[in-house]
Motif scaffolding. Structure first.
Motif, PDB file in Angstrom:
ATOM      1  N   GLY A 170       8.834 -17.451 -18.374  1.00 46.34           N
ATOM      2  CA  GLY A 170       7.601 -17.469 -17.600  1.00 46.34           C
ATOM      3  C   GLY A 170       6.356 -17.728 -18.406  1.00 46.34           C
ATOM      4  N   GLU A 173       4.718 -23.414 -18.829  1.00 46.29           N
ATOM      5  CA  GLU A 173       4.436 -24.161 -17.601  1.00 46.29           C
ATOM      6  C   GLU A 173       5.764 -24.649 -17.032  1.00 46.29           C
ATOM      7  OE1 GLU A 173       1.468 -24.510 -16.362  1.00 46.29           O
ATOM      8  OE2 GLU A 173       0.071 -24.120 -18.015  1.00 46.29           O
ATOM      9  N   ASP A 174       5.804 -24.930 -15.727  1.00 46.52           N
ATOM     10  CA  ASP A 174       7.072 -25.298 -15.089  1.00 46.52           C
ATOM     11  C   ASP A 174       7.724 -26.525 -15.733  1.00 46.52           C
ATOM     12  OD1 ASP A 174       6.778 -23.151 -13.427  1.00 46.52           O
ATOM     13  OD2 ASP A 174       6.346 -24.305 -11.619  1.00 46.52           O
ATOM     14  N   TYR A 248      -4.409 -13.154 -11.141  1.00 49.86           N
ATOM     15  CA  TYR A 248      -3.117 -13.403 -10.486  1.00 49.86           C
ATOM     16  C   TYR A 248      -3.322 -13.631  -8.996  1.00 49.86           C
ATOM     17  CZ  TYR A 248       1.577 -12.600  -8.555  1.00 49.86           C
ATOM     18  OH  TYR A 248       2.764 -12.725  -7.882  1.00 49.86           O
ATOM     19  N   GLU A 252       0.196 -18.588  -5.815  1.00 45.79           N
ATOM     20  CA  GLU A 252       0.549 -19.399  -6.981  1.00 45.79           C
ATOM     21  C   GLU A 252       1.735 -18.792  -7.731  1.00 45.79           C
ATOM     22  OE1 GLU A 252      -1.891 -21.574 -10.602  1.00 45.79           O
ATOM     23  OE2 GLU A 252      -2.329 -19.473 -10.163  1.00 45.79           O
ATOM     24  N   ILE A 254       1.544 -17.026 -10.479  1.00 46.35           N
ATOM     25  CA  ILE A 254       1.356 -17.120 -11.924  1.00 46.35           C
ATOM     26  C   ILE A 254       0.233 -16.185 -12.353  1.00 46.35           C
ATOM     27  CG2 ILE A 254       0.754 -18.612 -13.876  1.00 46.35           C
ATOM     28  CD1 ILE A 254       1.835 -20.980 -12.296  1.00 46.35           C
ATOM     29  N   LYS A 256      -2.356 -15.107 -15.269  1.00 48.76           N
ATOM     30  CA  LYS A 256      -3.012 -15.766 -16.398  1.00 48.76           C
ATOM     31  C   LYS A 256      -3.895 -14.759 -17.119  1.00 48.76           C
ATOM     32  CE  LYS A 256      -3.170 -20.200 -13.952  1.00 48.76           C
ATOM     33  NZ  LYS A 256      -4.016 -21.288 -13.418  1.00 48.76           N
ATOM     34  N   ILE A 288       0.085 -17.546 -19.855  1.00 45.49           N
ATOM     35  CA  ILE A 288       0.517 -17.551 -18.462  1.00 45.49           C
ATOM     36  C   ILE A 288       1.792 -16.717 -18.372  1.00 45.49           C
ATOM     37  CG2 ILE A 288      -0.432 -19.854 -18.051  1.00 45.49           C
ATOM     38  CD1 ILE A 288       2.573 -20.759 -17.767  1.00 45.49           C
ATOM     39  N   ARG A 290       4.543 -16.799 -15.460  1.00 43.46           N
ATOM     40  CA  ARG A 290       5.051 -17.282 -14.175  1.00 43.46           C
ATOM     41  C   ARG A 290       5.985 -16.255 -13.554  1.00 43.46           C
ATOM     42  NH1 ARG A 290       5.362 -19.949  -9.697  1.00 43.46           N
ATOM     43  NH2 ARG A 290       5.096 -22.089 -10.423  1.00 43.46           N
ATOM     44  N   TYR A 292       8.854 -15.742 -10.388  1.00 45.05           N
ATOM     45  CA  TYR A 292       9.835 -16.649  -9.800  1.00 45.05           C
ATOM     46  C   TYR A 292      10.401 -16.133  -8.478  1.00 45.05           C
ATOM     47  CZ  TYR A 292       9.834 -18.805 -14.436  1.00 45.05           C
ATOM     48  OH  TYR A 292       9.451 -19.419 -15.602  1.00 45.05           O
TER      49      TYR A 292
END
Length: 327
Positions: A170, A173-174, A248, A252, A254, A256, A288, A290, A292
């Motif tokens: 995470g 970035e994707d 957050y 999104e 994500i 940050k 970041i 992420r 899921y």
């Protein structure tokens, strides 16, 4: 929270870090990578973070590994008569992993544990603790970059299980996460497995406190990045004029983290022979994280050689460990 570690040169300046500081602080918007959080002070602060009441991630994944060990072993389809290699990326202190290692040894599975970490200090401590706690475990530590080490053992014909815990994915970035998993998959052979820990999308009132605890430990952890630049590169960041700011949005998914300048100021970095100008409220993006769900991870896995075989979650559905198979 990131757990990627950067290897610091024992002699002289860490050139890779210095070049990153030069690039990141002269960019618009400014950024610094979370991989540089981890000096000696950063390591100590992160251990404190993992034990904070707000930081649910470690506890949730630990619960899965402790309470669902039999289910994990079954889902990994481990054959007692077949020797395999259990490889962990970013092993750290191995606290969670020991919950899996102990029953595997006790039940007579034939395997070697290969923890990989950029930190030789962390690996030495882990090996010593394993020798004391699980004396019959075969351990071969590997220091270095994940893929450098994986390339070195790629030709091994033994089945492999790769552990990548803590939602470290995470911190990418994707697109980077896709590249990482694609490369990881290409390092494995058909039917090899990946045990991938991922933090799940959840509400703001749960996620934000994990990155902004009441004691201010996470703020210290982030601000220590500026302290590290001061110490290693003879800079004059005044930490009194920067604040830790997490953000957050559940849509999104994500989180940050930023360091925000609280006034107009100029910072001198002597190792670069440069002065960096900050406007009041200007941000440095540092991390970041992420979160899921099945749709997000399936999207990232698309066009890789990996597929989801199993999913295990903690009792509150905060965290999930996915078992991926190399097709």
């Amino acid at each position: 929270m990131a757990v990627h570690r950067n290897q610091t040169s024992e002699i002289g300046i860490n050139r890779e870090f210095l070049e990153h500081v030069d690039k990141g602080l002269n960019c618009i918007p400014k950024f610094l990578s979370s991989r540089y959080f981890y000096d000696e002070i950063g390591d100590q602060l992160f251990v404190k973070i993992m034990n904070l009441p707000e930081y649910y991630l470690t506890r949730a994944e630990h619960e899965i590994l402790k309470n669902q060990t039999s289910e994990i072993i079954k889902a990994l389809q481990i054959n007692k008569d077949t020797y395999f290699e259990l490889i962990e990326l970013g092993a750290g202190d191995g606290t969670k992993t020991k919950e899996l290692l102990k029953p595997l040894v006790e039940q007579g599975y034939k395997f070697s544990y290969l923890p990989i970490d950029i930190s030789g200090h962390a690996l030495k401590n882990l090996k010593n603790s394993l020798k004391e706690e699980i004396p019959n475990l075969s351990v071969t530590t590997k220091q270095g970059d994940y893929f450098g080490v994986l390339d070195s053992i790629k030709d091994s014909k033994h089945p492999k299980i790769v552990l990548f815990l803590g939602s470290n994915l995470g911190n990418l970035e994707d697109k980077q996460a896709y590249d990482f998993l694609y490369k990881l998959g290409s390092s494995l052979k058909t039917n090899d497995k990946i045990f991938l820990g991922l933090d799940l999308v959840k509400s703001k009132d749960i996620v934000l406190p994990a990155y902004n605890d009441k004691q201010g430990i996470t703020a210290q952890f982030n601000l220590n990045l500026l302290h590290r630049i001061n110490k290693e590169f003879d800079a004059d960041f005044d930490l009194n004029y920067f604040e830790h700011q997490p953000e957050y949005t559940e849509v999104e998914g994500i989180a940050k983290s930023y360091l925000v300048s609280t006034k107009n100021q100029i910072v001198d970095i002597k190792a670069l022979d440069k002065k960096i100008t900050f406007e009041k409220d200007e941000k440095i993006h540092t991390e970041i994280s992420r979160k899921y769900n099945d749709n997000i991870i399936n999207s990232i896995l698309e066009n890789t050689d990996l597929s989801i075989q199993e999913k295990l979650t903690d009792s509150q559905n905060y965290f999930s460990d996915y078992i991926l198979k190399r097709d």
